[in-house]
Write an enzyme that holds these catalytic residues in place. Structure first.
Site, PDB file in Angstrom:
ATOM      1  N   LYS A 112       0.846  -1.373  -0.017  1.00 30.49           N
ATOM      2  CA  LYS A 112      -0.053   0.058   0.044  1.00 30.49           C
ATOM      3  C   LYS A 112       1.015   1.103  -0.106  1.00 30.49           C
ATOM      4  O   LYS A 112       1.968   1.380   0.666  1.00 30.49           O
ATOM      5  CB  LYS A 112      -0.910   0.078   1.144  1.00 30.49           C
ATOM      6  N   THR A 114       0.515   4.102   1.545  1.00 33.71           N
ATOM      7  CA  THR A 114       0.722   4.515   2.860  1.00 33.71           C
ATOM      8  C   THR A 114       1.823   4.160   3.437  1.00 33.71           C
ATOM      9  O   THR A 114       2.686   4.857   4.155  1.00 33.71           O
ATOM     10  CB  THR A 114      -0.669   4.151   3.754  1.00 33.71           C
ATOM     11  N   TYR A 115       2.325   2.913   3.374  1.00 36.77           N
ATOM     12  CA  TYR A 115       3.649   2.468   3.838  1.00 36.77           C
ATOM     13  C   TYR A 115       4.735   2.817   2.904  1.00 36.77           C
ATOM     14  O   TYR A 115       5.665   3.142   3.582  1.00 36.77           O
ATOM     15  CB  TYR A 115       3.545   1.022   4.093  1.00 36.77           C
ATOM     16  N   ALA A 116       4.399   2.699   1.685  1.00 38.40           N
ATOM     17  CA  ALA A 116       5.607   3.383   0.707  1.00 38.40           C
ATOM     18  C   ALA A 116       6.013   4.437   0.782  1.00 38.40           C
ATOM     19  O   ALA A 116       7.221   4.816   0.899  1.00 38.40           O
ATOM     20  CB  ALA A 116       4.960   2.734  -0.673  1.00 38.40           C
ATOM     21  N   ARG A 117       5.068   5.469   1.168  1.00 42.42           N
ATOM     22  CA  ARG A 117       5.440   6.975   1.404  1.00 42.42           C
ATOM     23  C   ARG A 117       6.350   7.197   2.603  1.00 42.42           C
ATOM     24  O   ARG A 117       6.788   8.246   2.907  1.00 42.42           O
ATOM     25  CB  ARG A 117       4.324   7.730   1.593  1.00 42.42           C
ATOM     26  N   LEU A 137       4.275 -12.191   4.060  1.00 43.73           N
ATOM     27  CA  LEU A 137       4.605 -10.688   3.823  1.00 43.73           C
ATOM     28  C   LEU A 137       5.977 -10.176   4.309  1.00 43.73           C
ATOM     29  O   LEU A 137       6.349 -10.494   5.344  1.00 43.73           O
ATOM     30  CB  LEU A 137       3.472  -9.731   4.416  1.00 43.73           C
ATOM     31  N   GLU A 138       6.771  -9.634   3.299  1.00 39.88           N
ATOM     32  CA  GLU A 138       8.119  -9.310   3.544  1.00 39.88           C
ATOM     33  C   GLU A 138       8.031  -7.865   3.634  1.00 39.88           C
ATOM     34  O   GLU A 138       7.651  -6.850   2.430  1.00 39.88           O
ATOM     35  CB  GLU A 138       9.125  -9.854   2.323  1.00 39.88           C
ATOM     36  N   GLN A 157      -2.289  -4.935  -1.286  1.00 40.59           N
ATOM     37  CA  GLN A 157      -3.488  -4.980  -2.113  1.00 40.59           C
ATOM     38  C   GLN A 157      -3.243  -6.159  -3.000  1.00 40.59           C
ATOM     39  O   GLN A 157      -2.159  -6.501  -3.561  1.00 40.59           O
ATOM     40  CB  GLN A 157      -3.763  -3.687  -2.948  1.00 40.59           C
ATOM     41  N   GLN A 181       0.154 -22.887   3.079  1.00 40.88           N
ATOM     42  CA  GLN A 181       1.193 -22.474   4.137  1.00 40.88           C
ATOM     43  C   GLN A 181       0.102 -21.834   5.338  1.00 40.88           C
ATOM     44  O   GLN A 181      -0.804 -21.016   4.958  1.00 40.88           O
ATOM     45  CB  GLN A 181       2.248 -21.641   3.915  1.00 40.88           C
TER      46      GLN A 181
END
Length: 189
Positions: A112, A114-117, A137-138, A157, A181
């Site tokens: 997302k 929001t995190y990338a920013r 998730l990494e 997403q 998994q």
């Protein structure tokens, strides 16, 4: 290949258990009215949540990172509502949602904005036809500062791409090593 809409996602989730638990609308506020990083169904995708199980990379044992012989001691296990990732490091987590991909669909998991920013990057991950499980998730913290990830809120997403015909060999057919998994799954050779 065409991207699938919110109507298709809702139908597949309800009728075929494609996403469990499934949230049919986009949630932006907690029941108490506090702002959240959104999750649930969007126009052409589904915003998945991060569970409260984290594996934070550590250099305590000075191990060499080797995808063929990964040392589980390279991580510290944390169960919490937030995860603090050290500067220039990373953490693993899993989705709250269990995903079942149809045979004629390819899913792409993207971080997302929001995190990338904030300099927190979620690795782009393909979910192949007939793969199922919790998505591992990494998270990479690309900043020189500690970074915070929130459990039970949106972190990435899923975009669903429908093929003109089903694939000849699916992930399930070839016995993929990450099939089914549960929990945070470390690399397998």
């Amino acid at each position: 290949m065409a991207i699938k809409s919110d109507r298709w996602i809702r139908r597949m989730a309800v009728e075929h258990g494609m996403i469990e638990p499934f949230v049919p609308e986009q949630v932006r506020r907690s029941p108490e009215g506090q702002g959240l990083i959104s999750y649930g169904t969007s126009s052409y995708g589904y915003d998945i949540r991060c569970a409260d199980e984290f594996k934070i990379f550590t250099n305590i044992n000075s191990a060499i990172v080797d995808p063929k012989q990964f040392d589980a001691n390279s991580f510290v296990d944390v169960r919490a509502d937030v995860c603090i990732i050290p500067p220039n490091s990373f953490a693993l987590a899993r989705t709250v949602e269990y995903v079942r991909v149809p045979r004629d669909v390819l899913v792409v998991c993207l971080g997302k904005s929001t995190y990338a920013r904030c300099g927190i990057i979620v690795n782009v991950t393909p979910l192949e036809p007939e793969w199922e499980g919790h998505v591992t998730l990494e998270f990479s913290n690309t900043t020189p500062l500690p970074a915070k990830i929130y459990a039970n809120e949106g972190v990435a997403q899923l975009l669903f791409f429908g093929a003109d015909e089903p694939c000849a060999v699916s992930y399930r057919d070839r016995g993929g090593k990450y099939q089914g998994q549960r929990g945070v799954t470390l690399p397998k050779p």
